[in-house]
Write a protein that holds these residues in place. Structure first.
Motif, short mmCIF file in Angstrom:
data_model
loop_
_atom_site.label_atom_id
_atom_site.label_comp_id
_atom_site.label_asym_id
_atom_site.label_seq_id
_atom_site.Cartn_x
_atom_site.Cartn_y
_atom_site.Cartn_z
N VAL A 1 0.84 -1.20 0.00
CA VAL A 1 0.00 0.00 0.00
C VAL A 1 0.88 1.25 0.00
O VAL A 1 1.77 1.41 0.83
CB VAL A 1 -0.93 0.01 1.23
N GLU A 2 0.60 2.15 -0.95
CA GLU A 2 1.27 3.45 -1.01
C GLU A 2 0.24 4.54 -0.77
O GLU A 2 -0.97 4.34 -0.97
CB GLU A 2 1.94 3.63 -2.37
N TYR B 1 -2.24 3.74 8.71
CA TYR B 1 -1.29 2.85 9.37
C TYR B 1 -1.06 1.56 8.58
O TYR B 1 -0.26 0.72 8.97
CB TYR B 1 -1.73 2.52 10.80
N ASN B 2 -1.76 1.40 7.43
CA ASN B 2 -1.52 0.27 6.55
C ASN B 2 -0.45 0.56 5.50
O ASN B 2 -0.09 -0.34 4.72
CB ASN B 2 -2.81 -0.14 5.82
N LEU B 3 0.06 1.79 5.44
CA LEU B 3 1.06 2.14 4.44
C LEU B 3 2.27 1.22 4.58
O LEU B 3 2.76 0.96 5.67
CB LEU B 3 1.49 3.60 4.59
N GLY B 4 2.73 0.72 3.43
CA GLY B 4 3.88 -0.18 3.42
C GLY B 4 3.53 -1.64 3.60
O GLY B 4 4.41 -2.51 3.48
N ALA B 5 2.28 -1.95 3.88
CA ALA B 5 1.86 -3.33 4.11
C ALA B 5 1.39 -3.97 2.80
O ALA B 5 1.00 -3.29 1.85
CB ALA B 5 0.75 -3.38 5.15
N SER B 6 1.42 -5.28 2.77
CA SER B 6 0.98 -6.04 1.60
C SER B 6 -0.50 -5.77 1.30
O SER B 6 -1.35 -5.88 2.18
CB SER B 6 1.19 -7.54 1.85
#
Length: 368
Positions: free
Chosen positions: A163-164, A177-182
């Motif tokens: 996620v970007e 807070y999901n940024l960078g997660a699959s």
């Protein structure tokens, strides 16, 4: 780095909830161990309210009084400790513990408002179905709509990407807070928080020549429908070649002018890819990744019909590499795609439609 780690790391590992059934041998001990090892755990227990809902849907011809609800709840409990009824579901990524009705009663209550838009026997049929989604940007809306309506019992999710911030103009089920997660894992987590009994498997490396057969499955474990929503031309073609060989129908939404593509390879095993718009002769699946933009253009035209794109999308494509670096997608179009694909897949699964084709739900044309 704050606290010495990236918060997103935890999201790339866990997407399956953990179940604790206290009536089973060892269940209470396992739960006590979890509670002792997780002091920050958050507990949510509304089991008696859920039992009241169960009583309500099981007594549609009666208007139960508060006292009658209590009697019905007590009947379900049958003298047992309420803590032992149903199942406690633990979500490791958020450290939340939720007390729920167990699977059969949970699904009965959660889908009760589907009746009779979906008949009881159809709900039972849909429980046995398995769908796969490649690409979890547009695909996330589709996955969540499928899960919410519960038109299947199992989902395969494939996406290599994370996620970007720029994705969040259309990913309505993602948070900052999901940024960078699959993307696949985040989608699976959201589904588990909606319905912990819906089986989900993530392919976080995306789809490759090495894993496509595993993703599509074989025999009784084969996908009933492939939903293709990825950006890679090589995967778009490879997935269809493989799906056709296995007799799996393919559905695709392009989120421009409400375009929906349906290819019924289950009914037409010799059907040409993309309705015959793609020249399959001479295509080397091993070299598709190496194509130049000029070589990709006729393939892209076959996939989405460039001349039929909206004027704003055509202009956007002309600006790629100049003022923007990829094609735009709007949340409203993505959500519409989730609805169209879910409705179409449900009707395919229930044998209500046998059509292949390319269809448009273009609001600009419908509402002037």
């Amino acid at each position: 780095m704050l606290l010495g780690y990236r918060a997103s790391e935890q999201y790339n590992s866990y997407y399956k909830p953990v179940y604790y059934r206290l009536a089973e041998s060892g269940g209470q001990e396992r739960l006590r161990e979890l509670l002792s090892q997780t002091p920050s755990i958050q507990i949510y227990d509304t089991i008696e309210s859920q039992l009241s809902e169960l009583a309500k849907i099981n007594n549609p011809q009666r208007q139960l009084t508060p006292e009658e609800y209590k009697v019905e709840v007590a009947r379900y409990l049958d003298g047992k400790d309420p803590d032992e009824y149903g199942v406690w579901v633990y979500y490791p990524w958020s450290q939340k513990l939720v007390h729920l009705l167990d699977e059969e009663e949970f699904v009965q209550v959660r889908t009760s408002r589907n009746l009779y838009k979906i008949k009881p026997e159809e709900l039972e049929t849909l429980k046995t179905k398995k769908l796969g989604i490649i690409g979890l940007s547009v695909g996330q809306s589709i996955a969540m709509t499928i899960a919410t309506e519960r038109i299947c019992g199992e989902l395969y999710l494939a996406d290599f990407d994370t996620v970007e911030l720029c994705n969040m103009n259309r990913l309505s089920n993602c948070n900052v807070y999901n940024l960078g997660a699959s993307k696949a894992v985040i989608t699976a987590q959201k589904i588990a928080e909606l319905d912990p009994f819906l089986k989900v498997t993530c392919f976080t490396d995306g789809i490759t020549a090495d894993n496509i057969d595993t993703f599509l499955g074989t025999g009784s474990s084969q996908l009933n429908i492939l939903i293709e929503e990825c950006d890679s031309i090589d995967v778009k073609i490879l997935s269809r070649v493989k799906a056709r060989a296995k007799g799996i129908p393919v559905v695709m939404d392009t989120n421009d002018r409400g375009m929906l593509d349906v290819e019924r390879f289950d009914l037409e095993p010799e059907r040409p890819l993309f309705h015959g718009n793609l020249n399959e002769e001479g295509i080397d699946l091993t070299k598709l990744k190496d194509l130049t933009s000029q070589e990709k253009l006729p393939m892209l035209d076959a996939m989405v019909n460039l001349s039929a794109l909206s004027d704003r999308m055509k202009y956007s494509l002309s600006e790629m590499g100049k003022t923007i670096n990829t094609w735009p997608q709007l949340a409203s179009s993505v959500v519409l795609g989730g609805a169209m694909v879910t409705d179409t897949c449900r009707r395919i699964l229930l044998s209500e439609t046998t059509s292949s084709g390319r269809y448009y739900i273009d609001f600009k044309e419908l509402i002037k």
